[in-house]
Motif scaffolding. Structure first.
Motif, mmCIF file in Angstrom:
data_model
loop_
_atom_site.group_PDB
_atom_site.id
_atom_site.type_symbol
_atom_site.label_atom_id
_atom_site.label_comp_id
_atom_site.label_asym_id
_atom_site.label_seq_id
_atom_site.Cartn_x
_atom_site.Cartn_y
_atom_site.Cartn_z
ATOM 1 N N MET A 193 0.834 -1.199 0.000
ATOM 2 C CA MET A 193 0.000 0.000 0.000
ATOM 3 C C MET A 193 0.871 1.252 0.000
ATOM 4 S SD MET A 193 -3.056 -1.165 2.661
ATOM 5 C CE MET A 193 -2.671 0.211 3.677
ATOM 6 N N HIS A 194 1.892 1.248 0.823
ATOM 7 C CA HIS A 194 2.795 2.395 0.897
ATOM 8 C C HIS A 194 3.486 2.632 -0.446
ATOM 9 C CE1 HIS A 194 6.385 4.713 2.112
ATOM 10 N NE2 HIS A 194 5.566 5.234 3.004
ATOM 11 N N ARG A 195 3.869 1.561 -1.105
ATOM 12 C CA ARG A 195 4.558 1.665 -2.395
ATOM 13 C C ARG A 195 3.657 2.264 -3.465
ATOM 14 N NH1 ARG A 195 4.382 -0.947 -6.962
ATOM 15 N NH2 ARG A 195 3.086 -2.651 -6.189
ATOM 16 N N ILE A 196 2.399 1.872 -3.512
ATOM 17 C CA ILE A 196 1.518 2.325 -4.593
ATOM 18 C C ILE A 196 0.800 3.635 -4.277
ATOM 19 C CG2 ILE A 196 1.230 -0.010 -5.484
ATOM 20 C CD1 ILE A 196 -1.576 -0.060 -4.260
ATOM 21 N N LEU A 197 0.909 4.110 -3.038
ATOM 22 C CA LEU A 197 0.276 5.375 -2.653
ATOM 23 C C LEU A 197 1.175 6.545 -3.044
ATOM 24 C CD1 LEU A 197 -2.283 6.371 -1.149
ATOM 25 C CD2 LEU A 197 -0.899 6.399 0.926
ATOM 26 N N ARG A 198 0.592 7.536 -3.687
ATOM 27 C CA ARG A 198 1.356 8.729 -4.073
ATOM 28 C C ARG A 198 1.791 9.507 -2.838
ATOM 29 N NH1 ARG A 198 -2.931 9.487 -8.413
ATOM 30 N NH2 ARG A 198 -1.891 8.643 -10.247
ATOM 31 N N PRO A 199 2.890 10.228 -2.917
ATOM 32 C CA PRO A 199 3.281 11.104 -1.804
ATOM 33 C C PRO A 199 2.134 12.060 -1.475
ATOM 34 C CG PRO A 199 5.069 10.939 -3.386
ATOM 35 C CD PRO A 199 3.873 10.266 -4.008
ATOM 36 N N GLY A 200 1.812 12.165 -0.210
ATOM 37 C CA GLY A 200 0.693 12.997 0.218
ATOM 38 C C GLY A 200 -0.650 12.287 0.134
ATOM 39 N N GLY A 201 -0.651 11.055 -0.337
ATOM 40 C CA GLY A 201 -1.892 10.285 -0.429
ATOM 41 C C GLY A 201 -2.375 9.843 0.943
ATOM 42 N N VAL A 202 -3.575 9.285 0.973
ATOM 43 C CA VAL A 202 -4.209 8.902 2.230
ATOM 44 C C VAL A 202 -4.552 7.415 2.201
ATOM 45 C CG1 VAL A 202 -6.233 9.269 3.701
ATOM 46 C CG2 VAL A 202 -5.189 11.206 2.537
#
Length: 127
Positions: free
Chosen positions: A56-65
């Protein structure tokens, strides 16, 4: 959700069916490809939570939730043992530890969104 349930949702433009307990790998998605990731009332069933939270952390954009929701209702035959043994605060701690130990999440926040109900009046004691 299963394939049948997802196909019945006319608002979806695409979907993926994957048992994360068998395969926590999300390699079908590129790095930094989601603004929001939601897991609704199923974190208590994850048998490989650290791998899933890393993905999840890998596919989440910076600043994502990333949103993880859960309640005190569950299928006891499917929930992981530590979840069954924990109280509400313990369950918050479990989810927070998934975030904390899986990746460099920038902020972890727990919110209780249940509606506060007024306490009923106590009946008078009998004399």
């Amino acid at each position: 959700m299963n394939e049948k349930e997802l196909k019945a949702n006319e608002q979806l433009t695409n979907h993926f069916v994957q048992d994360l307990n068998i395969n926590p790998d999300l390699s079908q998605f590129e790095d930094d490809s989601f603004d929001v990731i939601c897991n609704v009332v199923s974190v208590d069933y994850l048998t490989k939570p650290l791998e899933i939270f890393q993905e999840m952390h890998r596919i989440l954009r910076p600043g994502g939730v990333s949103l993880m929701t859960f309640s005190n209702r569950l299928f006891a035959t499917k929930a992981v043992a530590m979840w069954l043994q924990a109280d509400d605060i313990g369950r918050l701690t479990i989810v927070a530890s998934y975030y904390n130990y899986s990746a460099d999440w920038k902020s972890i926040e727990a919110l209780d969104i249940k509606e506060k109900q007024p306490l009923p009046e106590r009946p008078p004691t009998q004399k």
